[in-house]
Design a protein around this motif. Structure first.
Motif, short mmCIF file in Angstrom:
data_model
loop_
_atom_site.label_atom_id
_atom_site.label_comp_id
_atom_site.label_asym_id
_atom_site.label_seq_id
_atom_site.Cartn_x
_atom_site.Cartn_y
_atom_site.Cartn_z
N ASN A 18 3.40 -22.34 -4.81
CA ASN A 18 4.85 -22.14 -5.06
C ASN A 18 5.57 -21.75 -3.78
OD1 ASN A 18 5.36 -22.77 -7.78
ND2 ASN A 18 4.38 -20.88 -8.41
N PHE A 75 7.74 -14.45 -3.95
CA PHE A 75 6.51 -15.25 -3.87
C PHE A 75 5.44 -14.53 -3.06
CE2 PHE A 75 9.10 -19.27 -4.66
CZ PHE A 75 8.65 -19.40 -5.96
N CYS A 94 -1.69 -20.83 -7.52
CA CYS A 94 -0.33 -21.21 -7.97
C CYS A 94 0.73 -20.47 -7.14
CB CYS A 94 -0.15 -20.92 -9.45
SG CYS A 94 -0.98 -22.09 -10.54
N ASN A 102 6.79 -13.85 -11.29
CA ASN A 102 6.93 -15.20 -11.82
C ASN A 102 8.08 -15.28 -12.81
OD1 ASN A 102 4.95 -16.48 -10.31
ND2 ASN A 102 3.34 -15.93 -11.74
N PHE A 140 3.63 -25.53 -11.25
CA PHE A 140 2.81 -24.41 -10.80
C PHE A 140 3.37 -23.08 -11.29
CE2 PHE A 140 1.68 -27.34 -7.13
CZ PHE A 140 0.45 -27.69 -7.68
N LEU A 141 4.68 -22.93 -11.25
CA LEU A 141 5.30 -21.68 -11.67
C LEU A 141 5.12 -21.45 -13.17
CD1 LEU A 141 6.97 -19.25 -10.75
CD2 LEU A 141 9.03 -20.62 -11.08
N SER A 196 11.20 -15.49 -10.74
CA SER A 196 11.32 -16.82 -10.16
C SER A 196 11.82 -17.82 -11.19
CB SER A 196 9.97 -17.28 -9.60
OG SER A 196 9.57 -16.48 -8.53
N HIS A 228 6.73 -27.73 -8.21
CA HIS A 228 7.12 -26.32 -8.15
C HIS A 228 7.23 -25.75 -9.57
CE1 HIS A 228 8.92 -22.69 -6.62
NE2 HIS A 228 10.01 -22.89 -7.33
N PHE A 244 8.30 -24.10 -1.86
CA PHE A 244 9.64 -23.53 -1.65
C PHE A 244 9.99 -23.51 -0.16
CE2 PHE A 244 12.78 -20.15 -1.25
CZ PHE A 244 13.64 -20.45 -2.30
#
Length: 197
Positions: free
Chosen positions: A78, A102, A74, A183, A28-29, A186, A25, A82
């Motif tokens: 994500n 997201f 991505c 992003n 990718f974030l 997040s 996670h 999640f």
């Protein structure tokens, strides 16, 4: 003598994501956000100021499909990771907000990958053909702005094409900035949960 483990504690540990899921996670974030910040605020500005306009445009047309598809992938991964770690029956307000973030990021990046990116690239290629036929496009950075302004004033077809490019480029940029904001939010939410570095 220890009593039975409370049901709440057992349920909390059952939904705790594994370290592998947490790592994926975060990977990718951070990859998506870092790539977006670099392409938008560093590479784009440096290339636009130092490369001939048509060279810069050609590089962008080659890079954008990869950029938008990596961003979309991505964002989807994500959300998937999640959602796997947060069953819907236990979603709180904070988790729901994160899922909305997201989903917004996925929608904006897919719009760019499937629609705004290709249409913008196509319009840029058409602009480049018209400008080349008038001997324009090899000037670096802002040096080309005055000759292009004169061409817009004298050629209605070029003016309409430039307007179409500007509209699609603006929508593409707006979606890109929305992805960066999502992003960033997040990452901020994730950082708020870290107790120590």
């Amino acid at each position: 003598m220890e009593g039975p483990v409370p049901i709440q504690d057992t349920m909390a540990s059952d939904t705790e994501p594994s370290n592998t899921i947490k790592l994926l996670h975060l990977l990718f974030l951070s990859t998506s956000w870092g790539m977006q910040v670099w392409v938008t605020f560093v590479a784009g500005f440096v290339m636009s100021r130092h490369l001939p306009r048509h060279t810069f445009s050609s590089i962008q047309r080659q890079l954008f499909p990869y950029y938008f598809h990596i961003s979309s992938t991505c964002a989807f991964l994500n959300l998937t990771l999640f959602a796997m770690s947060h069953p819907s029956e236990r979603l709180g307000e904070e988790h729901t907000a994160q899922i909305i973030i997201f989903l917004t990021c996925i929608a904006a990046s897919v719009l760019n990958a499937a629609w705004f990116g290709p249409v913008t690239s196509e319009a840029a290629a058409e602009l480049q053909r018209v400008e080349s036929s008038h001997g324009l496009g090899q000037e670096p950075g802002q040096a080309a702005s005055e000759p292009r302004r004169r061409l817009r004033a004298s050629d209605p077809g070029y003016r309409q094409l430039a307007r179409r490019f500007g509209l699609h480029h603006g929508l593409c940029s707006l979606c890109n900035l929305l992805c960066i904001a999502c992003n960033g939010l997040s990452l901020q939410r994730l950082a708020a949960q870290i107790t120590a570095l």
